[in-house]
Design a protein around this motif. Structure first.
Motif, PDB file in Angstrom:
ATOM      1  N   LEU A 188      -3.625  16.742 -19.819  1.00 33.25           N
ATOM      2  CA  LEU A 188      -2.183  16.804 -20.061  1.00 33.25           C
ATOM      3  C   LEU A 188      -1.439  17.171 -18.779  1.00 33.25           C
ATOM      4  CD1 LEU A 188       0.270  16.683 -21.854  1.00 33.25           C
ATOM      5  CD2 LEU A 188      -0.220  19.027 -22.618  1.00 33.25           C
ATOM      6  N   ALA A 189      -1.996  18.088 -18.000  1.00 36.34           N
ATOM      7  CA  ALA A 189      -1.375  18.428 -16.719  1.00 36.34           C
ATOM      8  C   ALA A 189      -1.317  17.208 -15.808  1.00 36.34           C
ATOM      9  CB  ALA A 189      -2.150  19.567 -16.048  1.00 36.34           C
ATOM     10  N   ALA A 190      -2.377  16.407 -15.819  1.00 34.78           N
ATOM     11  CA  ALA A 190      -2.388  15.192 -15.000  1.00 34.78           C
ATOM     12  C   ALA A 190      -1.351  14.186 -15.490  1.00 34.78           C
ATOM     13  CB  ALA A 190      -3.780  14.575 -15.016  1.00 34.78           C
ATOM     14  N   LEU A 191      -1.169  14.072 -16.810  1.00 34.39           N
ATOM     15  CA  LEU A 191      -0.150  13.169 -17.350  1.00 34.39           C
ATOM     16  C   LEU A 191       1.242  13.596 -16.896  1.00 34.39           C
ATOM     17  CD1 LEU A 191       0.801  10.880 -19.225  1.00 34.39           C
ATOM     18  CD2 LEU A 191       0.763  12.546 -21.110  1.00 34.39           C
ATOM     19  N   LEU A 192       1.521  14.898 -16.961  1.00 36.06           N
ATOM     20  CA  LEU A 192       2.821  15.401 -16.508  1.00 36.06           C
ATOM     21  C   LEU A 192       3.002  15.183 -15.012  1.00 36.06           C
ATOM     22  CD1 LEU A 192       2.899  18.760 -18.511  1.00 36.06           C
ATOM     23  CD2 LEU A 192       4.141  16.663 -19.041  1.00 36.06           C
ATOM     24  N   ALA A 193       1.931  15.368 -14.242  1.00 29.47           N
ATOM     25  CA  ALA A 193       2.013  15.133 -12.801  1.00 29.47           C
ATOM     26  C   ALA A 193       2.268  13.666 -12.495  1.00 29.47           C
ATOM     27  CB  ALA A 193       0.713  15.593 -12.123  1.00 29.47           C
ATOM     28  N   PHE A 194       1.666  12.771 -13.280  1.00 27.77           N
ATOM     29  CA  PHE A 194       1.904  11.340 -13.083  1.00 27.77           C
ATOM     30  C   PHE A 194       3.363  10.985 -13.374  1.00 27.77           C
ATOM     31  CE2 PHE A 194       2.015   7.063 -15.065  1.00 27.77           C
ATOM     32  CZ  PHE A 194       1.704   6.314 -13.932  1.00 27.77           C
ATOM     33  N   ILE A 195       3.925  11.554 -14.449  1.00 29.22           N
ATOM     34  CA  ILE A 195       5.337  11.317 -14.764  1.00 29.22           C
ATOM     35  C   ILE A 195       6.221  11.830 -13.634  1.00 29.22           C
ATOM     36  CG2 ILE A 195       7.204  11.949 -16.343  1.00 29.22           C
ATOM     37  CD1 ILE A 195       5.123  12.041 -18.581  1.00 29.22           C
ATOM     38  N   GLN A 196       5.888  12.983 -13.113  1.00 31.55           N
ATOM     39  CA  GLN A 196       6.695  13.537 -12.025  1.00 31.55           C
ATOM     40  C   GLN A 196       6.599  12.677 -10.768  1.00 31.55           C
ATOM     41  OE1 GLN A 196       5.412  16.866  -9.633  1.00 31.55           O
ATOM     42  NE2 GLN A 196       7.233  18.013 -10.232  1.00 31.55           N
ATOM     43  N   LEU A 197       5.415  12.164 -10.484  1.00 31.06           N
ATOM     44  CA  LEU A 197       5.251  11.301  -9.317  1.00 31.06           C
ATOM     45  C   LEU A 197       6.125  10.054  -9.421  1.00 31.06           C
ATOM     46  CD1 LEU A 197       1.420  11.428  -8.602  1.00 31.06           C
ATOM     47  CD2 LEU A 197       3.247  12.205  -7.110  1.00 31.06           C
ATOM     48  N   LEU A 198       6.164   9.438 -10.604  1.00 34.26           N
ATOM     49  CA  LEU A 198       7.012   8.257 -10.787  1.00 34.26           C
ATOM     50  C   LEU A 198       8.482   8.598 -10.557  1.00 34.26           C
ATOM     51  CD1 LEU A 198       5.436   6.554 -13.957  1.00 34.26           C
ATOM     52  CD2 LEU A 198       5.202   5.870 -11.560  1.00 34.26           C
ATOM     53  N   CYS A 199       8.910   9.743 -11.078  1.00 33.72           N
ATOM     54  CA  CYS A 199      10.320  10.136 -10.929  1.00 33.72           C
ATOM     55  C   CYS A 199      10.651  10.427  -9.472  1.00 33.72           C
ATOM     56  CB  CYS A 199      10.617  11.357 -11.797  1.00 33.72           C
ATOM     57  SG  CYS A 199      10.489  11.076 -13.582  1.00 33.72           S
ATOM     58  N   THR A 200       9.826  11.227  -8.806  1.00 33.50           N
ATOM     59  CA  THR A 200      10.120  11.589  -7.419  1.00 33.50           C
ATOM     60  C   THR A 200      10.047  10.376  -6.502  1.00 33.50           C
ATOM     61  OG1 THR A 200       7.794  12.241  -7.155  1.00 33.50           O
ATOM     62  CG2 THR A 200       9.375  13.970  -7.667  1.00 33.50           C
ATOM     63  N   LEU A 201       9.129   9.444  -6.793  1.00 35.54           N
ATOM     64  CA  LEU A 201       9.054   8.226  -5.988  1.00 35.54           C
ATOM     65  C   LEU A 201      10.335   7.408  -6.144  1.00 35.54           C
ATOM     66  CD1 LEU A 201       7.425   6.330  -4.165  1.00 35.54           C
ATOM     67  CD2 LEU A 201       6.445   5.311  -6.229  1.00 35.54           C
ATOM     68  N   THR A 202      10.844   7.304  -7.369  1.00 36.80           N
ATOM     69  CA  THR A 202      12.093   6.576  -7.608  1.00 36.80           C
ATOM     70  C   THR A 202      13.260   7.232  -6.875  1.00 36.80           C
ATOM     71  OG1 THR A 202      11.286   5.903  -9.788  1.00 36.80           O
ATOM     72  CG2 THR A 202      13.653   5.714  -9.382  1.00 36.80           C
ATOM     73  N   PHE A 203      13.351   8.555  -6.974  1.00 40.36           N
ATOM     74  CA  PHE A 203      14.433   9.276  -6.290  1.00 40.36           C
ATOM     75  C   PHE A 203      14.327   9.123  -4.772  1.00 40.36           C
ATOM     76  CE2 PHE A 203      14.128  12.319 -10.097  1.00 40.36           C
ATOM     77  CZ  PHE A 203      14.901  11.453 -10.857  1.00 40.36           C
TER      78      PHE A 203
END
Length: 566
Positions: free
Chosen positions: A253-268
């Protein structure tokens, strides 16, 4: 062509190997965990959506409030000339470089349950209760003003951190606007409001959007502020990754949240890169359109905002060292009368294991651990940074391709980096080397960006003259390159040292319990009850603030012309 390409390729071997092993491989492991079908359960997705929503909400609200203070402040610095302007600008800049634990401790010392404001109101209410006529107006005991553990505390700390971003980007853009445009609009009959809305604002829009997006990105990836001032009630992606990884031991679950954060920060990050390109295209030579306040409105604006910025940026940092030498409540959990006054006990207690615990690590040992990690980070960063900076100083096709790759660690949060280490290396985490390796990942982009312009400034004719006179490559480096690179090397080393000292997110996940750092020790003391623990947290935060501030001032003194700003 081949003879030139081979040495350039060799310069990239060490930096790319380091990034491949410690950045790309851990992130591939995060992807393999986060994209596992077992993690896409209904409960996990609901939790991820809830955390993601609050992360967006607090980041957007923090950004709006930062703009409310940052935009008028940018106008103040761009348009007006007043005494103490350079000092006030420095005061707004220093908080951005301070460790999160220092900022949290500063606001805790000012507005926390044991902070100056609550103690002052409590004493005032005690004095008022001496007069019976006021007892009906102020009944009951004093209830501390809520700050720690509230959304307001998070927002205020974010404003404190990121206002300087808006000031720097928008004031620089505003100072480069041609004053003739505004003068022409006024000559056509437009008042000040219409000039600002129809002329100035459209020209500043790219800079405002770029500053807003950068502030949003920092607020979106905030960890220390949320954890220390918000508590577990306000869980963002960063905090939830920490909770799931270390407390719940739910790495998928921590990895899933980290993956979501990576997508967001990459977009920003992509959006920010495009906005900064627009700002660069529209920039012009700096104008000298600054004047002293003349009208009453201008004087009220200048004086008012100078007082507001001074109080907002000085009081938390002033409250911290004063609180570290003040006894304002009973110590060591004893039911003794409060004895007010100055004391050095909190500093002397840093050397004492009062409970004789076998698992207790003295704060002074945490300080030595931090210094050891910082020195190791400096050495590793320079060893890896010099080859990469040397290659980037004479850019070719290979360098233009690899240059953005070096900045990728800055787009990932420290907590996500640490999670990648946990998933990828597992048992190797018992090694104390993991902490300085993670610190080096964070510091390396700053070191490279500091060394690159200095290396590019070395005239090639000096090296050729030295070779013509028979100097070996080592003597060319010693007698030509080293004297020119001395100041840049010191600045880069200070960057790495300061970043390592204050790094909190990755260290909290990776540091062994018997090898804590200063930020981790401060967090532990703030989490424990008792005035003595609180005082020791204030003392350690004061020492860390002094070391970090000294490093920031040294960097500013040694900054190379054209070296850019961070």
């Amino acid at each position: 062509m081949k003879s030139n390409l081979l040495p350039r390729f060799l310069l990239w071997v060490a930096p790319l190997t380091f990034l491949g092993l410690l950045f790309f491989y851990p992130f591939l492991r995060i992807l393999s965990f986060g994209l596992n079908l077992a993690t896409f359960s209904t409960d996990n997705l609901q939790l991820a959506f809830h955390v993601l929503f609050f992360t967006f909400y607090q980041a957007a609200l923090s950004t709006l409030l930062t703009l409310l203070i940052g935009l008028p402040s940018a106008y103040l610095f761009a348009r007006f000339d007043f005494k103490g302007k350079a000092l006030l600008r420095a005061l707004t800049t220093i908080p951005f470089m301070l460790p999160t634990v220092v900022v949290a401790a500063g606001f805790n010392a000012l507005l926390g349950p044991r902070g100056w404001m609550n103690i002052g109101f409590s004493n005032l209410l005690d004095w008022v209760h001496r007069f019976p006529i006021f007892n009906s107006l102020f009944p009951g005991p004093f209830s501390p003003i809520p700050f720690v553990g509230t959304l307001g505390g998070i927002l205020i700390a974010h404003i404190f951190y990121n206002t300087t971003i808006v000031i720097r980007l928008v004031s620089n853009a505003l100072s480069r606007l041609d004053p003739k445009l505004e003068q022409a609009a006024r000559s056509l009959g437009a008042n000040g409001r219409r000039v600002g809305w129809n002329v100035t604002l459209p020209l500043l829009r790219p800079s405002i959007f770029a500053a807003s997006l950068l502030v949003f990105l920092f607020d979106f990836t905030s960890f220390g502020v949320i954890l220390l001032l918000g508590g577990p009630t306000f869980a963002t992606l960063e905090v939830e990754i920490y909770i799931q990884a270390l407390q719940m031991l739910n790495l998928p679950l921590a990895a899933l949240l980290a993956f979501i954060q990576l997508l967001c920060t990459l977009t920003f990050s992509i959006l920010y890169t495009r906005l900064t390109a627009q700002v660069a295209v529209q920039s012009a030579p700096r104008s000298a359109y600054q004047h002293k306040a003349k009208t009453i409105k201008e004087r009220i604006f200048v004086v008012g905002f100078c007082l507001l910025l001074s109080a907002f940026f000085v009081l938390p940092m002033l409250a911290l060292p004063v609180r570290s030498v003040s006894r304002l409540d009973a110590d060591r959990g004893q039911q003794t009368p409060v004895q007010y006054g100055l004391t050095a006990d909190y500093y002397s207690e840093l050397f004492i294991n009062r409970n004789n615990s076998l698992f207790y690590v003295p704060p002074i040992q945490a300080a030595l651990n931090s210094l050891g990690y910082a020195v190791t980070t400096v050495v590793l960063s320079l060893l890896l940074g010099f080859p990469a900076a040397s290659a980037l100083a004479r850019p070719g096709r290979l360098e233009r391709f690899l240059d953005p790759i070096l900045i990728l660690p800055l787009g990932a949060s420290a907590v996500t980096l640490a999670l990648g280490f946990i998933i990828a290396f597992g048992r190797l985490l018992i090694s104390p080397w993991m902490v300085p390796l993670a610190h080096t990942l964070v510091a390396l982009p700053f070191v490279i960006r500091t060394l690159q312009p200095a290396i590019a400034s070395i005239p090639e004719r000096l090296r050729q003259a030295a070779r013509t006179l028979g100097a070996s490559p080592f003597h060319v480096w010693k007698n030509v390159d080293l004297p020119i690179l001395g100041r840049a090397t010191l600045t880069a080393a200070t960057f790495a040292f300061t970043i390592s000292l204050g790094e909190f997110g990755a260290t909290l996940l990776l540091a062994r319990p018997d090898y804590p750092t200063i930020p981790v020790a401060i967090y532990r003391f703030l989490s424990l009850p008792g005035a003595l623990n609180y005082g020791q947290a204030m003392a350690m935060a004061t020492l860390l603030m002094a070391l970090t501030t000294a490093g920031i001032l040294f960097i500013e003194m040694q900054r190379l012309p054209g070296g850019g700003e961070f």
